[in-house]
Every structure is written in structure tokens, then in C-alpha cells.
Design a protein around this motif. Structure first.
Motif: not given
Length: 338
Positions: A106-109, A276-284
Motif C-alpha cells: 500500500s505504501s508504494h501504491a 532512524i531513516f524516516q523512510a516510508p518502507i513497506s510493511t508487506t
């Protein structure tokens, strides 16, 4: 008209947050349910509560998402249409992948949709900040699943060595109890990561519509945080059984020890990237790769790699596909609203 579009953007953003919840509900609880560490109803309730709490614990990821697109306040109406097109594109892709039971991101969508709508709108109305996408999205997108796989593999190998002479029945019972904590930790990380992405989009729209009020405000308004936290929690409680079946059973038959290892690693990666990186990564991406890493310690061919490859294909496809859908929605909305 502008106020009406802003309200629509906020409502659609919360709808996306809701679909994120039911689409990603399986992330935190699939392994715990498949090992019978938790019943489905209790697992969903726990995940919903922890999603809500996690959403209140930070704002760094939201600010990263907010900064992906540069929108002009000179044409507020047009800028809000771009955000609206991105949200609809992300929701459409979420529903498609949920229907087919594919644990896509969903994040990358959402990020792909923002980029797609921004490109379709052109540089005079929207600027895509590619350096931020490279540093905060693309690199973490590639690295986080690799890290999740390797750490889960290493942790499970350590468990196999530490408990090599222990009674299997007692050991599994202990890990099954531990899964209640590891699944809760993963659900907390999911709320910390995914709810913030919706907050970032809403704050982006508010900053464009009211630059003097919200454009210079550093922290997100409390009402935005609470609305996003509530939407993702309600979505999570609605469940995501199609995706849960894929993640909990089709990739590998998960036992309590491997479930605990995968969930613990997944939660750790989510916290580290958020704080640490404030990066919106994908939990999935993270939990799926961690499940595969923990499973590979059993026998390398015990992982159903054909299913895993289909999932990876979905990961690769998500970013451009959501972007194309959002670009199409922008062209459609432009005819109707501009």
C-alpha cells in the motif's frame, strides 16, 4: 469549489487509510493466526488497537511523504486535483491486489500514485522530488526485504542452535506465547509506518490550500493524526483474509518459532526505518521476506518459491501500475473538475 475538493481529498485519503488497514491486516497477524498462537478475532482486535497506538508515536515518515511532491499554492484547485487523482489511483490498485490475494505494498501504491499524478500534471503544476524518492523510497524498498530475509534467517538459525536439545513441544509452546508479543510489536510498527503516509498526504493538501495556516506549521495537527489512526484501525479490524491466506500458508507452513522470528525481525526493521531513516518502507515487503528467511532455515525448498516470485512480481509492478492508474485518473478528473 476548492473547499469541496479539499474535503473530498481528506475523505478519500481516509478511505485509502481504511483500505490500507484491511489490505495489510494480514501483515501483523497472519503467522500468529496460522500457528494458532492467536484466534483470528483476538488477533484482529489486537492489531487494530496496536495500529492506532503506533500511529500516534511519530511524524517523520509523514513529513517524508509530504515532501515527495512539490505543489504550487498559486493554483490551489489544480494542486488538490493532483492529490485526489493520486489517492484514487492508490485505492484502485489496493482493491485489485486485495481481490487477487496478492500482498503488494500500500505504501508504494500511494507513492507511485503521487509520482504518476505529478508527472501527468507536468512541471508547471507539480514537481516530483526524485532525490527524495531515490534516497527515501527506492533504496529502502530494495534493501529492507533483503535485510528482513537475512536477519530472520540468522535469528532462526540462532534459535535452532540455542534450543537444539530442548523439548520441541515445550519450546514451540513458549514461542507460541511469545508470538502474542511479536505480533503486537509488528502491528505497532505497521501503525507507525502506514498511518503516517496518509497523514503526510492530508498535510500536503492542507499546506497547499491554507499555506499561511499549515504551510509553515512543523507538526501535524492532532485531528489529522487521530483521523488517520482511527481509519487504519477500523480497516485492520475489518480484516484481510485473502492476503492472510497467502502470507500465512501459501509461502511456507509457519511454525511458532519461525513465526516469532519473522515478526520480531519485521518489527525491528519497521522501527529502525521510521525513527532512524524516516523512510516510508513497506510493511508487506518486510514481513513477507522475513517469513521466507525464517522458512529457508528448514529446507531451502520448503519455501514455495513460485508463490514468492509472484509476490515479488507484484512488488515490482505496484509502483508503475499505481502511477499509471493515478495518471489516468488525473486526466479524467481534469476533464471534470478543471
Amino acid at each position: 469549489m476548492t473547499l469541496a475538493i479539499l474535503i473530498t481529498v481528506i475523505v478519500i485519503a481516509l478511505a485509502f487509510d481504511y483500505t490500507n488497514g484491511f489490505h495489510d491486516a494480514a501483515n501483523a497477524i497472519a503467522t500468529a493466526v496460522s500457528t494458532r498462537a492467536l484466534t483470528p478475532r483476538i488477533a484482529l482486535l489486537m492489531a487494530a488497537v496496536m495500529n492506532f497506538v503506533g500511529a500516534l508515536l511519530g511524524q517523520a515518515v509523514a513529513k517524508t511523504v509530504q515532501g515527495i511532491l512539490g505543489l504550487t499554492a498559486n493554483d490551489v484547485h489544480h494542486s488538490l486535483v493532483i492529490v485526489l487523482a493520486a489517492l484514487i489511483g492508490a485505492i484502485v490498485w489496493n482493491v485489485i491486489t486485495w481481490y487477487f490475494g496478492l500482498p503488494s505494498s500500500s505504501s508504494h501504491a500511494l507513492i507511485g500514485a503521487l509520482v504518476g499524478a505529478g508527472i501527468a500534471a507536468g512541471g508547471s503544476h507539480a514537481v516530483v522530488h526524485w532525490s527524495k524518492i531515490t534516497d527515501k523510497v527506492l533504496l529502502p524498498m530494495v534493501l529492507s526485504p533483503v535485510v528482513g530475509f537475512l536477519l530472520a534467517y540468522a535469528l532462526m538459525m540462532a534459535f535452532l542452535w540455542i534450543f537444539r536439545r530442548s523439548n520441541p513441544h515445550k519450546t514451540f509452546r513458549g514461542f507460541r506465547m511469545g508470538q502474542s508479543l511479536s505480533a503486537a510489536a509488528l502491528a505497532l510498527g505497521h501503525g507507525l509506518q502506514d498511518a503516517q503516509k496518509t497523514m503526510g498526504v492530508i498535510f500536503l493538501a492542507l499546506g497547499v490550500a491554507y499555506p499561511l495556516t499549515y504551510g509553515k506549521q512543523h507538526n501535524l495537527p492532532l485531528w489529522v493524526v487521530l483521523l488517520a489512526a482511527s481509519a487504519i484501525s477500523l480497516g485492520t479490524y475489518s480484516g484481510g483474509w485473502r492476503v492472510m491466506k497467502t502470507l500465512g500458508r501459501k509461502i511456507i507452513k509457519v511454525d511458532p518459532a519461525r513465526g516469532f522470528a519473522a515478526e520480531s525481525v519485521g518489527a525491528t526493521v519497521l522501527y529502525a526505518t521510521a525513527y532512524i531513516f524516516q523512510a516510508p518502507i513497506s510493511t508487506t515487503h518486510v514481513i513477507t521476506s522475513a517469513v521466507m528467511g525464517a522458512g529457508a532455515t528448514q529446507r531451502f525448498n520448503s519455501v514455495r518459491w513460485n508463490v514468492a516470485l509472484n509476490i515479488v512480481g507484484g512488488w515490482i509492478l505496484t509502483f508503475p501500475a499505481a502511477g499509471l492508474v493515478a495518471a489516468g485518473m488525473y486526466e479524467l478528473l481534469k476533464l471534470v473538475l478543471l
